[in-house]
Design a protein around this motif. Structure first.
Motif, PDB file in Angstrom:
ATOM      1  N   PRO A  21       0.819  -1.214   0.000  1.00  0.00           N
ATOM      2  CA  PRO A  21       0.000   0.000   0.000  1.00  0.00           C
ATOM      3  C   PRO A  21       0.852   1.262   0.000  1.00  0.00           C
ATOM      4  N   GLY A  22       0.580   2.149  -0.936  1.00  0.00           N
ATOM      5  CA  GLY A  22       1.278   3.415  -0.997  1.00  0.00           C
ATOM      6  C   GLY A  22       2.675   3.358  -1.568  1.00  0.00           C
ATOM      7  N   LYS A  23       3.056   2.202  -2.096  1.00  0.00           N
ATOM      8  CA  LYS A  23       4.417   2.057  -2.615  1.00  0.00           C
ATOM      9  C   LYS A  23       4.408   1.673  -4.092  1.00  0.00           C
ATOM     10  N   GLU A  24       5.583   1.746  -4.710  1.00  0.00           N
ATOM     11  CA  GLU A  24       5.735   1.356  -6.106  1.00  0.00           C
ATOM     12  C   GLU A  24       5.752  -0.170  -6.231  1.00  0.00           C
ATOM     13  N   HIS A  25       5.599  -0.619  -7.493  1.00  0.00           N
ATOM     14  CA  HIS A  25       5.765  -2.052  -7.747  1.00  0.00           C
ATOM     15  C   HIS A  25       7.237  -2.411  -7.592  1.00  0.00           C
ATOM     16  N   ASP A  26       7.484  -3.537  -6.965  1.00  0.00           N
ATOM     17  CA  ASP A  26       8.854  -4.025  -6.817  1.00  0.00           C
ATOM     18  C   ASP A  26       8.961  -5.433  -7.384  1.00  0.00           C
ATOM     19  N   ALA A  27      10.063  -5.694  -8.066  1.00  0.00           N
ATOM     20  CA  ALA A  27      10.316  -7.053  -8.535  1.00  0.00           C
ATOM     21  C   ALA A  27      10.708  -7.925  -7.350  1.00  0.00           C
ATOM     22  N   VAL A  28      10.173  -9.127  -7.314  1.00  0.00           N
ATOM     23  CA  VAL A  28      10.478 -10.070  -6.241  1.00  0.00           C
ATOM     24  C   VAL A  28      11.395 -11.178  -6.751  1.00  0.00           C
ATOM     25  N   SER A  29      10.995 -11.799  -7.849  1.00  0.00           N
ATOM     26  CA  SER A  29      11.771 -12.917  -8.381  1.00  0.00           C
ATOM     27  C   SER A  29      11.343 -13.187  -9.822  1.00  0.00           C
ATOM     28  N   CYS A  30      12.294 -13.637 -10.638  1.00  0.00           N
ATOM     29  CA  CYS A  30      12.011 -13.986 -12.023  1.00  0.00           C
ATOM     30  C   CYS A  30      12.679 -15.305 -12.377  1.00  0.00           C
ATOM     31  N   ILE A  31      12.143 -15.956 -13.398  1.00  0.00           N
ATOM     32  CA  ILE A  31      12.684 -17.226 -13.853  1.00  0.00           C
ATOM     33  C   ILE A  31      12.612 -17.243 -15.373  1.00  0.00           C
ATOM     34  N   ASP A  32      13.604 -17.869 -16.014  1.00  0.00           N
ATOM     35  CA  ASP A  32      13.567 -17.890 -17.469  1.00  0.00           C
ATOM     36  C   ASP A  32      12.677 -19.039 -17.945  1.00  0.00           C
ATOM     37  N   TRP A  33      12.473 -19.103 -19.263  1.00  0.00           N
ATOM     38  CA  TRP A  33      11.448 -19.988 -19.801  1.00  0.00           C
ATOM     39  C   TRP A  33      11.744 -21.443 -19.540  1.00  0.00           C
ATOM     40  N   ASN A  34      13.015 -21.830 -19.435  1.00  0.00           N
ATOM     41  CA  ASN A  34      13.323 -23.237 -19.204  1.00  0.00           C
ATOM     42  C   ASN A  34      13.568 -23.542 -17.729  1.00  0.00           C
ATOM     43  N   GLY A  35      13.396 -22.536 -16.884  1.00  0.00           N
ATOM     44  CA  GLY A  35      13.509 -22.760 -15.454  1.00  0.00           C
ATOM     45  C   GLY A  35      14.919 -22.913 -14.927  1.00  0.00           C
ATOM     46  N   ARG A  36      15.914 -22.641 -15.751  1.00  0.00           N
ATOM     47  CA  ARG A  36      17.296 -22.890 -15.337  1.00  0.00           C
ATOM     48  C   ARG A  36      17.919 -21.710 -14.628  1.00  0.00           C
ATOM     49  N   ARG A  37      17.450 -20.523 -14.911  1.00  0.00           N
ATOM     50  CA  ARG A  37      18.032 -19.329 -14.304  1.00  0.00           C
ATOM     51  C   ARG A  37      16.963 -18.599 -13.519  1.00  0.00           C
ATOM     52  N   THR A  38      17.382 -18.067 -12.374  1.00  0.00           N
ATOM     53  CA  THR A  38      16.456 -17.322 -11.524  1.00  0.00           C
ATOM     54  C   THR A  38      17.129 -16.054 -11.012  1.00  0.00           C
ATOM     55  N   TRP A  39      16.307 -15.139 -10.574  1.00  0.00           N
ATOM     56  CA  TRP A  39      16.791 -13.895  -9.961  1.00  0.00           C
ATOM     57  C   TRP A  39      15.902 -13.601  -8.772  1.00  0.00           C
ATOM     58  N   TYR A  40      16.489 -13.097  -7.695  1.00  0.00           N
ATOM     59  CA  TYR A  40      15.734 -12.731  -6.505  1.00  0.00           C
ATOM     60  C   TYR A  40      16.129 -11.344  -6.042  1.00  0.00           C
ATOM     61  N   GLU A  41      15.166 -10.624  -5.578  1.00  0.00           N
ATOM     62  CA  GLU A  41      15.446  -9.368  -4.913  1.00  0.00           C
ATOM     63  C   GLU A  41      16.168  -9.694  -3.604  1.00  0.00           C
ATOM     64  N   ASP A  42      17.103  -8.848  -3.218  1.00  0.00           N
ATOM     65  CA  ASP A  42      17.989  -9.170  -2.089  1.00  0.00           C
ATOM     66  C   ASP A  42      17.226  -9.525  -0.808  1.00  0.00           C
ATOM     67  N   SER A  43      16.141  -8.831  -0.530  1.00  0.00           N
ATOM     68  CA  SER A  43      15.476  -9.028   0.760  1.00  0.00           C
ATOM     69  C   SER A  43      14.751 -10.366   0.864  1.00  0.00           C
ATOM     70  N   VAL A  44      14.567 -11.082  -0.251  1.00  0.00           N
ATOM     71  CA  VAL A  44      13.853 -12.354  -0.199  1.00  0.00           C
ATOM     72  C   VAL A  44      14.764 -13.544  -0.445  1.00  0.00           C
ATOM     73  N   LYS A  45      16.029 -13.285  -0.760  1.00  0.00           N
ATOM     74  CA  LYS A  45      16.964 -14.389  -0.999  1.00  0.00           C
ATOM     75  C   LYS A  45      17.061 -15.263   0.234  1.00  0.00           C
ATOM     76  N   GLY A  46      16.904 -16.564   0.028  1.00  0.00           N
ATOM     77  CA  GLY A  46      16.976 -17.499   1.133  1.00  0.00           C
ATOM     78  C   GLY A  46      15.624 -17.775   1.778  1.00  0.00           C
ATOM     79  N   TRP A  47      14.634 -16.946   1.501  1.00  0.00           N
ATOM     80  CA  TRP A  47      13.301 -17.139   2.076  1.00  0.00           C
ATOM     81  C   TRP A  47      12.273 -17.510   1.024  1.00  0.00           C
ATOM     82  N   PHE A  48      12.400 -16.939  -0.187  1.00  0.00           N
ATOM     83  CA  PHE A  48      11.461 -17.204  -1.264  1.00  0.00           C
ATOM     84  C   PHE A  48      12.142 -18.081  -2.323  1.00  0.00           C
TER      85      PHE A  48
END
Length: 129
Positions: free
Chosen positions: A41-68
């Motif tokens: 609420p009241g904030k911008e959209h933030d990226a959390v995590s992404c995955i490529d089409w074959n599922g081999r590569r992922t990216w995480y926002e720093d604050s969720v690494k290890g939890w998500f």
């Protein structure tokens, strides 16, 4: 017609877990990335995590690494976001997005709110402390 439908949100206590699902249909190319974004609420959209089409590569926002954890089913039609040890600050509307580009382009360059890619309607996650 591309459709992304999120599910799995809800109200949980701090420390609990949730798994979000995003079912995609109509994506006709393999070279796309899928991702999860959130807007508190009241904030911008933030990226959390992404995955490529074959599922081999992922990216995480720093604050969720290890939890998500982001993952994809074998049919590449559903992407999941496993969220562990949820905190009040994780309360937000969570959106699924798809873009015909690299996962880094989706999560760190294009993001949400620029009229590019495909987006679901969102699923609400509320974490009570």
């Amino acid at each position: 017609q591309v459709q992304l439908v999120e599910s799995g949100g809800g109200l949980v206590q701090a420390g609990e877990s949730l798994t979000l699902s995003c079912t995609a249909s109509g994506l006709s190319v393999d070279d796309y990335a899928l991702g999860w974004f959130r807007q508190a609420p009241g904030k911008e959209h933030d990226a959390v995590s992404c995955i490529d089409w074959n599922g081999r590569r992922t990216w995480y926002e720093d604050s969720v690494k290890g939890w998500f954890t982001i993952s994809q089913d074998n049919a590449k039609t559903t992407v999941y976001l496993q969220m562990n040890d949820l905190k009040a600050k994780d309360t937000a509307m969570y959106y699924c997005g798809a873009l015909e580009a690299d996962l880094m382009t989706l999560c760190t360059v294009v993001g949400m709110g620029r009229g590019l890619g495909y987006w679901g309607q969102g699923t609400q996650v509320t974490v009570s402390s």
